[in-house]
Design a protein around this motif. Structure first.
Motif, short mmCIF file in Angstrom:
data_model
loop_
_atom_site.label_atom_id
_atom_site.label_comp_id
_atom_site.label_asym_id
_atom_site.label_seq_id
_atom_site.Cartn_x
_atom_site.Cartn_y
_atom_site.Cartn_z
N GLU A 1 2.87 15.85 7.83
CA GLU A 1 1.97 15.40 8.80
C GLU A 1 2.39 13.83 9.42
O GLU A 1 1.58 13.26 10.18
CB GLU A 1 0.65 15.42 8.41
CG GLU A 1 0.15 16.75 8.14
CD GLU A 1 -1.40 16.99 8.11
OE1 GLU A 1 -1.93 15.98 8.37
OE2 GLU A 1 -1.84 18.17 7.95
N GLN B 1 -5.15 10.95 3.98
CA GLN B 1 -6.45 11.20 3.84
C GLN B 1 -7.31 9.85 4.27
O GLN B 1 -8.41 9.96 4.98
CB GLN B 1 -7.21 11.52 2.54
CG GLN B 1 -8.51 12.08 2.42
CD GLN B 1 -8.81 13.13 3.04
OE1 GLN B 1 -8.27 14.13 3.12
NE2 GLN B 1 -9.97 12.93 3.94
N PHE B 2 -6.72 8.81 3.99
CA PHE B 2 -7.49 7.46 4.52
C PHE B 2 -7.55 7.55 5.95
O PHE B 2 -8.39 7.12 6.52
CB PHE B 2 -6.71 6.26 4.12
CG PHE B 2 -6.83 5.88 2.58
CD1 PHE B 2 -7.90 6.36 1.73
CD2 PHE B 2 -5.70 5.14 1.89
CE1 PHE B 2 -8.07 5.97 0.26
CE2 PHE B 2 -5.70 4.84 0.83
CZ PHE B 2 -7.02 5.23 -0.21
N SER C 1 -0.19 11.82 0.78
CA SER C 1 -1.30 12.40 1.00
C SER C 1 -2.56 11.61 0.93
O SER C 1 -3.68 12.03 1.88
CB SER C 1 -1.52 13.43 -0.27
OG SER C 1 -0.38 14.29 -0.49
N GLU C 2 -2.49 10.78 0.25
CA GLU C 2 -3.69 9.88 0.12
C GLU C 2 -3.82 8.90 1.25
O GLU C 2 -4.93 8.89 1.93
CB GLU C 2 -3.66 8.84 -1.17
CG GLU C 2 -3.84 9.40 -2.49
CD GLU C 2 -2.76 10.16 -3.13
OE1 GLU C 2 -1.54 10.02 -2.76
OE2 GLU C 2 -2.44 10.90 -4.18
N HIS D 1 6.05 13.44 4.25
CA HIS D 1 4.88 14.05 4.59
C HIS D 1 4.83 15.08 5.97
O HIS D 1 5.39 14.28 6.82
CB HIS D 1 3.61 13.31 4.67
CG HIS D 1 2.31 13.81 4.59
ND1 HIS D 1 1.55 14.50 5.73
CD2 HIS D 1 1.56 14.32 3.34
CE1 HIS D 1 0.63 14.90 5.29
NE2 HIS D 1 0.30 14.72 3.89
N GLN E 1 1.71 1.91 -3.42
CA GLN E 1 0.41 2.24 -4.39
C GLN E 1 -0.10 3.63 -4.00
O GLN E 1 -0.49 4.44 -5.15
CB GLN E 1 -0.67 1.37 -3.87
CG GLN E 1 -2.06 1.28 -4.66
CD GLN E 1 -1.87 0.79 -5.95
OE1 GLN E 1 -1.98 -0.45 -6.07
NE2 GLN E 1 -2.02 1.33 -7.03
N PHE E 2 0.02 4.02 -2.87
CA PHE E 2 -0.41 5.55 -2.57
C PHE E 2 0.71 6.36 -2.24
O PHE E 2 1.48 5.84 -1.45
CB PHE E 2 -1.43 5.31 -1.44
CG PHE E 2 -2.69 4.73 -2.23
CD1 PHE E 2 -3.63 5.46 -2.83
CD2 PHE E 2 -3.23 3.44 -1.70
CE1 PHE E 2 -4.93 4.92 -3.50
CE2 PHE E 2 -4.17 2.78 -2.10
CZ PHE E 2 -4.91 3.52 -3.08
N MET F 1 0.99 -1.13 0.01
CA MET F 1 0.11 -0.05 -0.19
C MET F 1 0.93 1.32 -0.04
O MET F 1 0.32 2.22 -0.57
CB MET F 1 -0.87 -0.03 1.34
CG MET F 1 -2.18 -1.09 0.88
SD MET F 1 -3.22 -0.21 0.21
CE MET F 1 -4.09 1.07 1.01
N ALA G 1 -7.69 10.14 7.83
CA ALA G 1 -8.54 10.96 8.37
C ALA G 1 -10.10 10.29 8.50
O ALA G 1 -10.93 10.78 9.25
CB ALA G 1 -8.33 12.49 7.75
N ARG H 1 6.42 8.75 -5.98
CA ARG H 1 6.19 10.06 -6.91
C ARG H 1 6.97 11.16 -6.63
O ARG H 1 6.49 12.36 -6.78
CB ARG H 1 4.71 10.32 -6.52
CG ARG H 1 3.70 9.20 -7.07
CD ARG H 1 2.32 9.54 -7.09
NE ARG H 1 1.37 8.48 -7.08
CZ ARG H 1 0.23 8.46 -6.86
NH1 ARG H 1 -0.37 9.52 -6.60
NH2 ARG H 1 -0.34 7.45 -7.12
N VAL I 1 -4.83 -0.23 5.67
CA VAL I 1 -4.13 0.98 5.53
C VAL I 1 -2.85 1.08 6.39
O VAL I 1 -3.18 1.17 7.59
CB VAL I 1 -5.17 2.20 5.83
CG1 VAL I 1 -4.38 3.59 5.42
CG2 VAL I 1 -6.24 1.99 4.89
#
Lengths: 498, 498
Positions: B494, B451-452, B447-448, B492, B443-444, B440, B454, B487, B471
């Motif tokens: 956060e 958000q998951f 940021s994504e 991050h 994959q993400f 995972m 959150a 990417r 997650v």
């Protein structure tokens, strides 16, 4: 008319407009900003024109980075933001906030990629719905969801509202035809949601964003599914001498296991209005007509048409016609798609409702609408996606008659309440916006509304994105008088949090 | 083997087990509780049997009120909870937590209502997938999604995992066939999500729950769509002398605009294993076979079969057979559905992967898998939902060979990384669970993932529901080495929040 924002939904701030314009112009330049009353006027409402409000500022960014910059500035200064596509929405979802930025995606109008092998189109949100099908046509492909406004409405707005259309019975709503979106959150973060795969790992935030009415993020890129253009399509036009008989024929079509590409119904008032306007060839004496389209390979279409024709005849159709070619097929649909503007020609104003009901309750609900229409002394036409149980009662009125709009709103609210009562919903495809926000208090209990707010906070903890739309505060519901009676529950202990 | 829970995913508490059992028994009685090691044993794993962990307590509530009581007690005392259906899941989503309650929905096994007019079934989550179709059969209806485990798996687990099956190409995943769910949140609140309407007002929390792997709430009631049983269905069995040719034939079928009900592919190793096991009539010398089913009215099925047969022949099929009746059709599918257990007969252990890729990358990905197989010295069979691009590489191994399982996991991870690299995903229908949690991070982006988390907090702020699954925390990703390179993004800001 100004939308009555509930005090709990206001987002006050004390930012000076000229100062904020200067900040914005550093990121998107003066060409991307409007602030004169004259320039703001075109943005004062969307397709729900009964409500109008001038925005504080209109921002027209051109790049994702500019959208990020605008949202970051707004978040820093506590300024609310309303995103807008073509403004064709019918529930006031793009109605500006008086002290907020109206973020237009009009400059995001490029088709980025058509991939005929994987049958996808990657586009910017300001691309018109029909433009996608036009760009895909050379590959024998098209984008299926077709709202009546498809010439003008944009795909970004379609995703925000989870738009439908006359062919959604077979091909699904927007949510079933979108593979990926990129959104910018109120924090300025760029998220990529969904993907090319059939199922995706992680929570399905793509489905969550679709239909979220601009409350969770600003959509800046969309990848949609394309479908092969069906080799054959023909439509039946069946006439009935009662609305009930037409409703029962629709139920019989579905009951027979047929899957029409579209299955639509119109009553006499709408038939007359439409015929007078676009000369679709509708029988003006029929109490109701049903349009029933099949598409696919010729053999299957032929076989389905035969079966449907039999069903219509058995169920008392006074006449069944079949389109004789593409031109006539398009003319039959042109009538349906022009139903709303046609209503505008026979009445100074009209108000289009949008509710869904279980199909089997159709005759009963039509009867209740007729009763309400008589009670309020307001004409109501009925056009609907019969196959989906998605009603579009059109209330005709004259806004110049003092108090008439208020009566219309009350009647509209009653119709939605009937939909909820029979186990349906207050919206089928137009969204809640500002129009149906009070009825949301009937549709949902406090636990569900509280969860909606919790999800909203997980994207936008400051409540700056499209405030006052789609999901009512519990305070609003308490005042609307819904909370303490819904499903026998008492006021929610967490009410005070909202 | 015990799953390596990351420190950031642990939910420590100091509650005495006997004390907590007494609290639970006040609400659900002693008959609804298991705590002896002997009784806990059957719950130590799900279909991903490589990982095992005894739960602290197993609770078997019988009513929604009891589920609410269990969750409220757990929340009050900070005890983690893992919900479980039939335990057939393949990614370890129902793997217990050593200090947590395993909440079995086994007693929720009633079909509450079959509504043939609206074509819906309202059922409890512990009802088996196939039992719904059996109950609907007298009305000529069935429930479409058909995981290979459909005899045993429950509909609650199907919703939690957004399960697929061989007929999902035409009929969609679970999310496309569920109309409403009722869930209990960690706060003990009962929420009703979705409804009978086509689109619903409010955020699409029904889609959000579907596939959320038990992290957001406990599903206690489900309303599914039923479909008319197709009057006719036949399947083609096409043989090929190379996997690539079979892959290209699949692409050609889709490219021709045909919509098979199922379009599956198996390689030689799998064919031999299956044939030896269930005698499905598969050609054991073929390098690959493709199963291609059409259903619907007889004329359309005939026409589609003819076209598909032509395509297979043109694309180099060495043989194309058509099922001659219902018995043979079922036998052809029985082979496909038995592919996993068949692998279990030729190897002491096997590990079933599940990734999706864009269809056009199929030949390339199969080639990469073959290379990886050689490199790791581990046999890999390939069975897949070819139409969806959903691969199920089966890695054969022997857990008794020291270090072999670790090599298998590494190889599995590499295969998933290839899927991500070509633009696919790390899961098609089995979920992430504990199996793919590290991938995972590939994959993400952060940021994504942020958000998951959150969204998760908006349902379960205490992080008590199924911790360590689906997650990954950003801490885990940082250690996995993914975050700082994905990417091109840096860590991050956060990160510290998770």
């Amino acid at each position: 008319m100004v939308y009555r924002v509930h005090p709990s939904e206001r987002v006050p701030h004390h930012v000076d407009r000229d100062y904020f314009l200067r900040l914005l112009s550093e990121h998107i330049g003066n060409n991307g900003l409007l602030f004169d009353a004259e320039d703001l006027r075109p943005y004062e409402c969307d397709g729900l024109s009964a409500y109008r409000e001038l925005p504080w500022i209109v921002a027209l960014p051109e790049t994702i980075e500019q959208v990020q910059a605008v949202l970051r500035l707004c978040r820093e200064h506590g300024v609310p933001v309303v995103a807008r596509g073509a403004g064709t929405g019918l529930s006031g979802g793009a109605l500006p906030v008086a002290n907020g930025v109206l973020l237009s995606l009009a400059k995001f109008n490029r088709i980025l990629e058509i991939d005929p092998v994987n049958r996808t189109a990657r586009v910017q949100p300001g691309v018109r719905n029909l433009a996608i099908s036009e760009a895909a046509a050379p590959y024998g492909l098209y984008y299926a969801p077709d709202p009546s406004s498809q010439i003008a409405c944009t795909i970004g707005g379609n995703v925000a509202e989870n738009s439908g259309g006359v062919h959604c019975l077979k091909y699904g709503l927007t949510v079933h035809n979108v593979l990926q979106v990129r959104i910018v959150t109120m924090d300025g973060e760029l998220l990529t949601l969904g993907g090319s795969g059939y199922d995706g790992p992680g929570y399905d935030l793509l489905a969550l964003i679709t239909g979220s009415e601009g409350l969770l993020g600003v959509i800046v890129e969309i990848t949609v599914k394309l479908l092969p253009i069906p080799p054959c399509a023909q439509v039946l036009l069946a006439s009935f001498d009662s609305v009930e008989a037409a409703g029962e024929a629709v139920a019989a079509i579905i009951g027979a296991g047929l899957v029409p590409a579209g299955l639509e119904m119109m009553d006499n008032m709408t038939i007359r209005a439409v015929e007078d306007f676009v000369h679709a060839g509708y029988p003006i004496d029929a109490a109701a007509i049903v349009l029933c389209e099949f598409d696919g390979i010729a053999e299957q279409v032929e076989s389905d048409l035969l079966k449907a024709r039999d069903i219509f005849r058995t169920r008392g159709a006074t006449d069944v016609r079949q389109s004789t070619g593409e031109a006539e097929r398009k003319r039959f649909w042109a009538g349906r798609k022009a139903a709303f503007p046609a209503a505008g020609r026979i009445s100074p104003d009209y108000y289009c409702m949008d509710g869904t009901i279980p199909r089997k309750r159709l005759p009963e609900v039509l009867h209740r609408i007729a009763e309400l229409s008589a009670q309020y002394g307001l004409m109501v036409g009925n056009v609907f996606h019969a196959g989906d149980g998605n009603l579009h009662p059109l209330i005709l009125y004259d806004a110049n008659n003092p108090g008439e709009l208020e009566r219309v709103e009350e009647l509209g609210g009653k119709i939605l309440e009937v939909c909820v009562e029979v186990g349906g919903t207050i919206t089928g495809e137009h969204g809640v916006g500002v129009e149906k926000i009070n009825q949301m208090c009937l549709q949902f209990g406090t636990s569900e509304l509280a969860q909606f707010h919790a999800v909203k906070r997980s994207f936008d903890p400051y409540g700056l994105l499209n405030p006052g739309k789609a999901v009512p505060t519990l305070h609003r519901c308490a005042e609307f008088g819904a909370i303490h009676v819904h499903r026998g529950r008492v006021a929610h202990p967490e009410l005070e949090r909202f």
